[in-house]
Design a protein around this motif. Sequence first.
Motif, PDB file in Angstrom:
ATOM      1  N   SER A  37       0.835  -1.207   0.000  1.00 40.09           N
ATOM      2  CA  SER A  37       0.000   0.000   0.000  1.00 40.09           C
ATOM      3  C   SER A  37       0.866   1.252   0.000  1.00 40.09           C
ATOM      4  CB  SER A  37      -0.930  -0.002   1.219  1.00 40.09           C
ATOM      5  OG  SER A  37      -0.149  -0.069   2.386  1.00 40.09           O
ATOM      6  N   ASP A  38       0.228   2.390  -0.243  1.00 41.86           N
ATOM      7  CA  ASP A  38       0.948   3.663  -0.259  1.00 41.86           C
ATOM      8  C   ASP A  38       0.859   4.364   1.093  1.00 41.86           C
ATOM      9  OD1 ASP A  38       1.533   3.716  -3.205  1.00 41.86           O
ATOM     10  OD2 ASP A  38      -0.630   3.524  -3.253  1.00 41.86           O
ATOM     11  N   VAL A  39      -0.311   4.241   1.730  1.00 40.65           N
ATOM     12  CA  VAL A  39      -0.533   4.876   3.040  1.00 40.65           C
ATOM     13  C   VAL A  39      -1.191   3.846   3.953  1.00 40.65           C
ATOM     14  CG1 VAL A  39      -1.874   6.651   4.261  1.00 40.65           C
ATOM     15  CG2 VAL A  39      -0.775   7.212   2.102  1.00 40.65           C
ATOM     16  N   ILE A  40      -0.775   3.828   5.217  1.00 39.78           N
ATOM     17  CA  ILE A  40      -1.346   2.876   6.178  1.00 39.78           C
ATOM     18  C   ILE A  40      -2.060   3.649   7.281  1.00 39.78           C
ATOM     19  CG2 ILE A  40      -0.770   1.130   7.925  1.00 39.78           C
ATOM     20  CD1 ILE A  40       1.650   0.447   6.067  1.00 39.78           C
ATOM     21  N   LEU A  41      -3.309   3.252   7.554  1.00 44.83           N
ATOM     22  CA  LEU A  41      -4.032   3.776   8.714  1.00 44.83           C
ATOM     23  C   LEU A  41      -3.952   2.711   9.796  1.00 44.83           C
ATOM     24  CD1 LEU A  41      -7.286   5.284   7.080  1.00 44.83           C
ATOM     25  CD2 LEU A  41      -5.069   6.375   7.451  1.00 44.83           C
ATOM     26  N   PHE A  42      -3.256   3.004  10.886  1.00 44.59           N
ATOM     27  CA  PHE A  42      -3.115   2.064  12.000  1.00 44.59           C
ATOM     28  C   PHE A  42      -4.191   2.416  13.018  1.00 44.59           C
ATOM     29  CE2 PHE A  42      -0.361   1.039  15.959  1.00 44.59           C
ATOM     30  CZ  PHE A  42      -1.048  -0.150  16.157  1.00 44.59           C
ATOM     31  N   LEU A  43      -5.194   1.531  13.126  1.00 45.41           N
ATOM     32  CA  LEU A  43      -6.364   1.821  13.947  1.00 45.41           C
ATOM     33  C   LEU A  43      -6.213   1.188  15.325  1.00 45.41           C
ATOM     34  CD1 LEU A  43      -8.992   3.385  13.324  1.00 45.41           C
ATOM     35  CD2 LEU A  43     -10.122   1.196  12.948  1.00 45.41           C
ATOM     36  N   VAL A  44      -6.443   1.994  16.372  1.00 47.11           N
ATOM     37  CA  VAL A  44      -6.420   1.494  17.758  1.00 47.11           C
ATOM     38  C   VAL A  44      -7.724   1.919  18.436  1.00 47.11           C
ATOM     39  CG1 VAL A  44      -3.898   1.465  17.979  1.00 47.11           C
ATOM     40  CG2 VAL A  44      -5.134   3.586  18.461  1.00 47.11           C
ATOM     41  N   ASP A  45      -7.997   1.341  19.602  1.00 46.71           N
ATOM     42  CA  ASP A  45      -9.284   1.535  20.279  1.00 46.71           C
ATOM     43  C   ASP A  45      -9.072   2.256  21.606  1.00 46.71           C
ATOM     44  OD1 ASP A  45     -11.620   1.292  21.723  1.00 46.71           O
ATOM     45  OD2 ASP A  45     -11.926  -0.841  21.279  1.00 46.71           O
ATOM     46  N   VAL A  46      -9.643   3.477  21.711  1.00 49.72           N
ATOM     47  CA  VAL A  46      -9.419   4.289  22.918  1.00 49.72           C
ATOM     48  C   VAL A  46     -10.010   3.626  24.166  1.00 49.72           C
ATOM     49  CG1 VAL A  46     -11.531   5.707  22.770  1.00 49.72           C
ATOM     50  CG2 VAL A  46      -9.447   6.708  23.743  1.00 49.72           C
ATOM     51  N   THR A  47     -11.033   2.767  23.988  1.00 51.34           N
ATOM     52  CA  THR A  47     -11.707   2.197  25.169  1.00 51.34           C
ATOM     53  C   THR A  47     -10.874   1.121  25.847  1.00 51.34           C
ATOM     54  OG1 THR A  47     -12.906   0.540  23.865  1.00 51.34           O
ATOM     55  CG2 THR A  47     -14.000   2.663  24.190  1.00 51.34           C
ATOM     56  N   THR A  48      -9.911   0.537  25.116  1.00 51.49           N
ATOM     57  CA  THR A  48      -9.074  -0.500  25.743  1.00 51.49           C
ATOM     58  C   THR A  48      -7.677   0.007  26.067  1.00 51.49           C
ATOM     59  OG1 THR A  48      -8.392  -1.274  23.585  1.00 51.49           O
ATOM     60  CG2 THR A  48     -10.224  -2.435  24.576  1.00 51.49           C
ATOM     61  N   GLY A  49      -7.308   1.175  25.499  1.00 50.26           N
ATOM     62  CA  GLY A  49      -5.946   1.656  25.727  1.00 50.26           C
ATOM     63  C   GLY A  49      -4.947   0.835  24.921  1.00 50.26           C
ATOM     64  N   VAL A  50      -3.645   1.073  25.186  1.00 55.12           N
ATOM     65  CA  VAL A  50      -2.583   0.407  24.427  1.00 55.12           C
ATOM     66  C   VAL A  50      -2.459  -1.045  24.884  1.00 55.12           C
ATOM     67  CG1 VAL A  50      -0.114   0.393  23.892  1.00 55.12           C
ATOM     68  CG2 VAL A  50      -1.313   2.572  24.137  1.00 55.12           C
ATOM     69  N   THR A  51      -2.538  -1.989  23.958  1.00 51.64           N
ATOM     70  CA  THR A  51      -2.360  -3.408  24.300  1.00 51.64           C
ATOM     71  C   THR A  51      -1.000  -3.877  23.770  1.00 51.64           C
ATOM     72  OG1 THR A  51      -3.229  -4.278  22.224  1.00 51.64           O
ATOM     73  CG2 THR A  51      -4.850  -3.776  23.936  1.00 51.64           C
ATOM     74  N   ASP A  52      -0.577  -5.078  24.192  1.00 58.57           N
ATOM     75  CA  ASP A  52       0.699  -5.634  23.724  1.00 58.57           C
ATOM     76  C   ASP A  52       0.695  -5.788  22.199  1.00 58.57           C
ATOM     77  OD1 ASP A  52       1.451  -5.744  26.307  1.00 58.57           O
ATOM     78  OD2 ASP A  52       1.190  -7.907  26.562  1.00 58.57           O
TER      79      ASP A  52
END
Length: 434
Positions: A83-98
Amino acid sequence: MSNIIAIVGRPNVGKSTLFNRLTGRRDAIIDETSGTTRDRNYGRSDWNGIEFSVIDTGGYVDNSEDIFEEEINKQVKIAIEESDVILFLVDVTTGVTDLDASVAEILRKSKKTVYLVVNKVDTNDRICDSHEFYKLGLGELFCISSINGSGTGEILDEVVKHFKPEEESTEPNVPRIAVVGRPNVGKSSFINALIGEERNIVTEIAGTTRDSIHTRYTKFGQDFYLIDTAGLRKKGKVTDDLEFYSVMRSIRSIELSDICMLILDASQDMESQDVNILHLAQKNRKGIVILVNKWDLIEKDTKSTLEFEEKIKRKIAPFSDVPIIFISALTKQRIHKAVETAMEVFNNRKQRISTSKLNDIMLKAIEDNQPPALKGKHIKIKYVTQLPTPFPCFAFFCNLPQYIKDPYKRYLENKIRQTFNFSGVPIEIFMRKK
């Protein structure tokens, strides 16, 4: 020009919802192709007049904890490559996971443009919570809610800065033919049979960073670029991600081409992935030729070809006006016929029909079969013209364009196809207020 966005992230952060948001809510969008058994999604979208493809890498992971990480990492690597651009999606309700941290580590090492997108941010408190994700070390973050769409415009404004509007070829009269299809159907063998030992190549342009090779082919009175993405990089293991990988490859080849040669394996039925690749070419308004390879291995009688053709046409309906050629890359049977047909389709795609001729034919067809009245209102179509687009588009001017439904548009398309040769070429029909 080829513009591809991949959405990556662990399961259940809202990748598919964001995919639907990006591909489902604007008029210029062609509907998504829901992929095969595990909902692999590839769609077309547009923002500020720039078109691009969106790939949702969701739905690939079996529900067993121990292989989550390995599978996601594999997909992230493929997405980085293709791909040319990557959207890295995370979830604010769980916070940062391993798992978020391990994906971020791969993305940090890549040379790609990565946007960190924090999903489900729909209150002020959650904006504060989102700041935790700065520790992933991916720079600025974008807060969105893919369910209600807030923040998605801002991220797209940023993303399309990396894309250029789709351009026509620098040599508009030299066709670009892409060879696409599932793994192991004989794409490489077909290309090798075509180019042969006495290579007569004028130039080899490395297409994109992903090694789509444009080979200039000038033999037997033909002149075109062959876009070869087949077998460029052998994967270490043929695993479940091979299908995803081949689809990513196909998207890029299709977008760079004018004509797609879709290769099928005669020993197998046309599968859902073949149909997906055909739909991708159709949605990108490319010319299409279907080649049934390994025909030399099939036991045949007088009806074999017709029966196989019928089967394919049923699978690809309603767009079944596509040339189907039975070939053998091994014995070189009909490979030149395949090229000649692709060139005919290229010319069909470019043809312009005069407005007077179009009106003579189509107004009579409309008179013979008027559009059905809706809510007691009669629809009058007065005039038709071909639009000045690189692929065939026709505008019909009438009093109530909103009342004309798809079956009637298909009737008009069939009439155009019966009179003019648009074999292998998708046609678009627009109803306009007169």
